[in-house]
Write a protein that holds these residues in place. Structure first.
Motif, mmCIF file in Angstrom:
data_model
loop_
_atom_site.group_PDB
_atom_site.id
_atom_site.type_symbol
_atom_site.label_atom_id
_atom_site.label_comp_id
_atom_site.label_asym_id
_atom_site.label_seq_id
_atom_site.Cartn_x
_atom_site.Cartn_y
_atom_site.Cartn_z
ATOM 1 N N HIS A 143 -44.366 42.947 15.384
ATOM 2 C CA HIS A 143 -45.384 44.100 15.037
ATOM 3 C C HIS A 143 -46.643 43.178 16.273
ATOM 4 O O HIS A 143 -47.782 43.985 15.803
ATOM 5 C CB HIS A 143 -45.894 43.895 13.612
ATOM 6 N N ILE A 144 -46.620 41.911 15.666
ATOM 7 C CA ILE A 144 -47.385 41.190 16.179
ATOM 8 C C ILE A 144 -47.540 40.170 16.576
ATOM 9 O O ILE A 144 -47.033 38.957 16.778
ATOM 10 C CB ILE A 144 -49.048 40.672 14.210
ATOM 11 N N ALA A 145 -48.757 39.630 17.761
ATOM 12 C CA ALA A 145 -48.406 38.791 18.951
ATOM 13 C C ALA A 145 -48.540 37.087 18.087
ATOM 14 O O ALA A 145 -49.412 36.751 18.846
ATOM 15 C CB ALA A 145 -48.464 39.146 20.360
ATOM 16 N N TRP A 146 -48.055 36.322 17.099
ATOM 17 C CA TRP A 146 -48.625 35.827 17.022
ATOM 18 C C TRP A 146 -47.875 34.680 16.709
ATOM 19 O O TRP A 146 -46.350 35.159 17.167
ATOM 20 C CB TRP A 146 -48.716 36.025 15.319
ATOM 21 N N PRO A 147 -48.078 33.299 16.960
ATOM 22 C CA PRO A 147 -47.488 32.393 16.889
ATOM 23 C C PRO A 147 -46.626 31.569 15.729
ATOM 24 O O PRO A 147 -46.293 29.992 15.478
ATOM 25 C CB PRO A 147 -47.975 31.332 17.460
ATOM 26 N N ILE A 148 -45.676 32.700 15.017
ATOM 27 C CA ILE A 148 -45.006 32.595 14.140
ATOM 28 C C ILE A 148 -43.744 31.866 14.285
ATOM 29 O O ILE A 148 -43.248 32.735 15.666
ATOM 30 C CB ILE A 148 -45.479 33.540 12.941
ATOM 31 N N HIS A 149 -42.614 31.514 13.842
ATOM 32 C CA HIS A 149 -41.752 31.004 13.825
ATOM 33 C C HIS A 149 -40.896 32.632 14.300
ATOM 34 O O HIS A 149 -41.321 33.514 13.619
ATOM 35 C CB HIS A 149 -40.944 30.504 13.082
ATOM 36 N N GLY A 150 -39.743 32.376 15.477
ATOM 37 C CA GLY A 150 -39.486 34.224 15.886
ATOM 38 C C GLY A 150 -38.943 35.085 15.222
ATOM 39 O O GLY A 150 -38.113 36.251 14.974
ATOM 40 N N GLU A 151 -37.611 33.807 14.068
ATOM 41 C CA GLU A 151 -36.309 34.385 13.116
ATOM 42 C C GLU A 151 -37.129 34.970 11.531
ATOM 43 O O GLU A 151 -37.041 35.525 11.061
ATOM 44 C CB GLU A 151 -36.173 34.169 12.519
ATOM 45 N N THR A 152 -38.536 34.605 11.521
ATOM 46 C CA THR A 152 -39.431 35.319 9.981
ATOM 47 C C THR A 152 -39.550 36.624 10.129
ATOM 48 O O THR A 152 -40.315 37.925 11.690
ATOM 49 C CB THR A 152 -41.525 34.784 10.404
ATOM 50 N N THR A 153 -39.308 37.463 8.970
ATOM 51 C CA THR A 153 -39.238 39.124 8.523
ATOM 52 C C THR A 153 -40.249 38.863 7.913
ATOM 53 O O THR A 153 -40.567 38.028 7.488
ATOM 54 C CB THR A 153 -37.838 39.135 8.468
ATOM 55 N N LEU A 154 -40.514 40.251 8.064
ATOM 56 C CA LEU A 154 -40.746 40.605 6.224
ATOM 57 C C LEU A 154 -40.739 39.986 5.108
ATOM 58 O O LEU A 154 -41.367 40.039 4.186
ATOM 59 C CB LEU A 154 -41.823 41.861 6.659
ATOM 60 N N ARG A 155 -39.674 39.995 4.886
ATOM 61 C CA ARG A 155 -38.892 39.894 4.063
ATOM 62 C C ARG A 155 -38.549 38.124 3.137
ATOM 63 O O ARG A 155 -39.707 38.235 1.901
ATOM 64 C CB ARG A 155 -37.344 40.295 4.207
ATOM 65 N N HIS A 156 -38.790 37.348 4.228
ATOM 66 C CA HIS A 156 -39.326 36.243 4.062
ATOM 67 C C HIS A 156 -40.386 35.911 3.623
ATOM 68 O O HIS A 156 -40.755 34.987 2.916
ATOM 69 C CB HIS A 156 -39.170 34.927 5.495
ATOM 70 N N LEU A 157 -41.830 36.976 4.307
ATOM 71 C CA LEU A 157 -43.253 36.329 3.928
ATOM 72 C C LEU A 157 -43.081 36.965 2.031
ATOM 73 O O LEU A 157 -44.342 36.191 2.006
ATOM 74 C CB LEU A 157 -43.632 36.696 4.509
ATOM 75 N N CYS A 158 -42.661 38.554 2.083
ATOM 76 C CA CYS A 158 -42.516 38.883 1.272
ATOM 77 C C CYS A 158 -42.292 37.990 -0.302
ATOM 78 O O CYS A 158 -42.584 38.363 -1.512
ATOM 79 C CB CYS A 158 -42.284 39.547 0.646
ATOM 80 N N THR A 159 -40.964 37.095 -0.064
ATOM 81 C CA THR A 159 -40.236 36.206 -0.654
ATOM 82 C C THR A 159 -40.756 34.813 -1.083
ATOM 83 O O THR A 159 -40.265 34.092 -1.791
ATOM 84 C CB THR A 159 -38.807 36.613 -0.620
ATOM 85 N N HIS A 160 -41.427 34.404 -0.384
ATOM 86 C CA HIS A 160 -42.092 33.028 -0.399
ATOM 87 C C HIS A 160 -41.467 32.721 0.395
ATOM 88 O O HIS A 160 -40.927 31.100 -0.219
ATOM 89 C CB HIS A 160 -42.829 32.659 -1.212
#
Length: 455
Positions: free
Chosen positions: A101-118
């Motif tokens: 979705h966005i070209a940010w330098p975040i870990h390549g395996e990070t999903t929206l689920r990871h973000l929403c569940t901390h």
């Protein structure tokens, strides 16, 4: 003040429980003086009451059900509803990778689920050495101002310089800064390995969602929450106060980090949100999806435990709580950054559900003892805290200088807990109001009326 009322399922029993729940809020503000003022909402069996209690600020004007408060991280609960809305429209969105979705330098395996569940591995915020120094120094100045205010008054105490960095912290975090925070944290971030509460993660979700400001305004309009909005309220704002009673300005947010805590609201508007969550429309369907546990106790930002779904929020000068269980809901908005509001609100929900509560008023602070290593050694070790988040642990150690246990949950700061007088296996940490009771097979942690068991 009545915010709304349903037709069926009310009756005297429901009305009595609602009034009893509101009495707990009045007791906290008017009798115990926990905060200067608060607004409370109770929804039960189709009926709804909203009430203002106490004073809005030093002006002495009363709080009403239309007084505006910052609700802090309850904003994340709304963000969770927006994620659930997107998931309903685009199945698979929750499991999609952030980099899709966005070209940010975040870990390549990070999903929206990871973000929403901390569980993304991102910390709450990122601070370099200089920023960390300014943050800590500002916090110390605020504490000094609070202590001084009791002696010479808040007007003179506020003249001390140095607290401004903390007062405008999120105002400095536009999307470029947030991206830099993510870049600085990316090397240590390992998504899915452990849990750590992350305001940064919520900000990244806001960026992925797109026009977050527009989405929130659309949600507020859908629910007719006309006196709610983002950043600074202008109609009837309450004055915020630190835990030691110092008046402080409202936090303002810049960019996508607003998804972590930038909404303000009123009791009447929160009543509309509570009714929608308990209703039968689209918002209720989003809530049903958002409250479903995905990792430990977290759904889509919502905390979900034993049938109770909730989120609290705290800014520099406000504390808030929103909780839903069964056919009941409670919201409390307070103009003081005081964690005791969580105990009040959880107690109010208990009264609605069970007719009584043992969570509030809180029991007297137990007397604590400093003891030697021999008394603490049986409890030292590592306990499984995955009920909070996958991979989380509770580490218990011994501090010989303090002569107390040290407790640390993965991703959180450590704190000291002292043996309770007259007990052999119960410890209390006054700094965070945590009681930890040990049995041969587990450790039971209690805070703000909520219990967690670690094995």
């Amino acid at each position: 003040m009545t915010a709304g009322q349903g037709g069926e399922g009310g009756g005297d029993g429901a009305e009595c429980r609602m009034q009893a729940a509101l009495r707990l809020a009045r007791q906290a503000v008017l009798d115990r003086g926990v905060v200067r003022g608060a607004a409370a909402v109770v929804v039960h069996r189709g009926q709804c009451l909203a009430e203002g209690i106490g004073e809005r600020g030093e002006c002495g004007r009363p709080v009403t059900a239309d007084t505006q408060f910052q609700i802090g991280s309850i904003t994340k609960a709304m963000t969770g509803l927006l994620v659930a809305q997107r998931e309903a429209a685009e199945p698979g969105f929750l499991e999609s990778k952030v980099r899709d979705h966005i070209a940010w330098p975040i870990h390549g395996e990070t999903t929206l689920r990871h973000l929403c569940t901390h569980t993304s591995g991102l910390p709450s915020i990122w601070l370099g050495l200089w920023q960390r120094f300014r943050f800590v120094a500002s916090a110390l100045v605020l504490r000094l101002q609070g202590a001084l205010a009791r002696v010479v008054g808040s007007r003179i105490a506020r003249s001390l310089p140095g607290a401004g960095y903390l007062e405008s912290f999120y105002e400095r975090c536009d999307d470029r800064t947030l991206e830099a925070w993510v870049r600085s944290s990316a090397a240590a971030a390992a998504p899915g390995k452990s849990g750590a509460y992350s305001n940064m993660g919520a900000g990244v979700v806001g960026r992925v969602l797109g026009d977050y400001t527009g989405l929130v305004k659309s949600l507020l309009d859908r629910l007719h929450m006309r006196r709610s909005g983002l950043n600074l309220a202008t109609a009837e704002p309450a004055q915020g106060y630190t835990a030691n009673g110092l008046p402080v300005p409202w936090w303002t947010f810049t960019g996508s980090i607003i998804a972590a805590g930038g909404v303000y609201s009123t009791a009447n508007d929160m009543a509309k949100l509570c009714q929608a969550l308990l209703g039968a429309g689209e918002v209720a369907a989003w809530f049903k999806a958002a409250r479903e546990p995905l990792a430990g106790m977290f759904g889509m930002f919502w905390v979900c435990r034993e049938g109770r779904s909730l989120h609290n929020g705290q800014t520099l000068g406000f504390h808030s709580f929103l909780g839903v269980e069964g056919d009941s809901a409670v919201a409390v908005l307070a103009n003081g950054a005081v964690m005791e509001i969580d105990e009040v609100a959880n107690g109010m929900l208990d009264v609605l559900i069970k007719g009584h509560t043992d969570k509030y008023p809180p029991k007297a602070v137990p007397k604590s003892l400093r003891v030697g290593r021999a008394a603490c050694e049986p409890f030292v070790g590592v306990y499984d805290a995955s009920s909070l988040a996958p991979g989380s642990e509770l580490k218990v150690g011994y501090a010989p200088v303090r002569r107390a246990l040290t407790l640390q949950i993965t991703g959180q700061p450590w704190f000291a807990a002292y043996l309770v007088e007259g007990e052999t296996s119960v410890f209390y940490a006054a700094s965070v109001k945590v009681t930890l009771a040990f049995t041969p097979h587990e450790a039971k942690l209690s805070q703000q009326g909520v219990e967690f068991r670690f094995v």
